[in-house]
Design an enzyme around this catalytic site. Sequence first.
Site, mmCIF file in Angstrom:
data_model
loop_
_atom_site.group_PDB
_atom_site.id
_atom_site.type_symbol
_atom_site.label_atom_id
_atom_site.label_comp_id
_atom_site.label_asym_id
_atom_site.label_seq_id
_atom_site.Cartn_x
_atom_site.Cartn_y
_atom_site.Cartn_z
ATOM 1 N N SER A 143 0.832 -1.202 0.000
ATOM 2 C CA SER A 143 0.000 0.000 0.000
ATOM 3 C C SER A 143 0.861 1.243 0.000
ATOM 4 O O SER A 143 1.971 1.252 0.553
ATOM 5 C CB SER A 143 -0.905 0.014 1.235
ATOM 6 O OG SER A 143 -1.580 1.250 1.371
ATOM 7 N N TYR A 155 -1.700 -1.036 10.384
ATOM 8 C CA TYR A 155 -1.788 -1.346 8.953
ATOM 9 C C TYR A 155 -0.612 -0.767 8.165
ATOM 10 O O TYR A 155 0.082 -1.476 7.433
ATOM 11 C CB TYR A 155 -3.110 -0.833 8.381
ATOM 12 C CG TYR A 155 -3.294 -1.151 6.926
ATOM 13 C CD1 TYR A 155 -3.804 -2.382 6.521
ATOM 14 C CD2 TYR A 155 -2.932 -0.238 5.941
ATOM 15 C CE1 TYR A 155 -3.961 -2.686 5.182
ATOM 16 C CE2 TYR A 155 -3.084 -0.531 4.598
ATOM 17 C CZ TYR A 155 -3.600 -1.754 4.224
ATOM 18 O OH TYR A 155 -3.739 -2.053 2.890
#
Length: 261
Positions: A143, A155
């Site tokens: 990401s 995350y």
Amino acid sequence: MAGRPTALVTGASSGLGTEFAEQLAGQGYDVVLVARDEARLRAVADRLGERGAHAEVLVADLADPTARARVERRLAEPAEGEAPVDLLVNNAGYGTAGEFTETDPAVLAANHEVNVSSVMLLCRAALPGMVERGRGGVINVSSVSGFLPGRGSVYGAGKAYVTALSQNLYMSVYGTGVHVMALCPGYTKTDFHRRLGQSRKDAGFMWLEADRVVADGLADFARRRPLSIPGVGYKAIVVAARHAPTRIVQVLARRSASGRG
């Protein structure tokens, strides 16, 4: 005549995972579909079967080491009648809502198992056989958030690890016929953000279509690139994150939402 190549896709029951399975089947791959939801996996497998691809369903919760071991065995030691995996797509991953200091440690640990440990262990299971055969590859779905300092869940930190691991593995297998790439999308139109309670009205012009993200990723993989960042806007964000002063990067990060992108 050589048979069809085989790809194993984790998180294949929805979102980018389903899109990877469909596009790879369209490119001539048979697929091994991995996720927790058997019914949704079988629905994907049925659709692919109608298009002439063989789709194997492997139900596993990657947060559970025992279940994950079944996927590791499928990658490292295919049983009689099972084709070796030529392409591993480590797509499974999710975010957790809420601040780090307010999140149950068990929730954080489960997230780490899926987003970090599973990526590393499945790569370790797949790569030795690929190197021995002199062909194959891995796409690790990371990401843009891994390039930015963030708050909230773990995350972004996990995705920073996935990107760094992918770059290390790219170098480790360079010259063997095997290729490793990190795919780093930003906001993408899947269920990912809905599950976190995030609206698509936020940064609306930055949202990417899932089919475009996967197509760009597969094209970059075919070009043997170590890193794929779909979207001109996200490429600019990564350049800024790498080269701008830390203070500016922190301001940019504070103005962005948590989660993928």
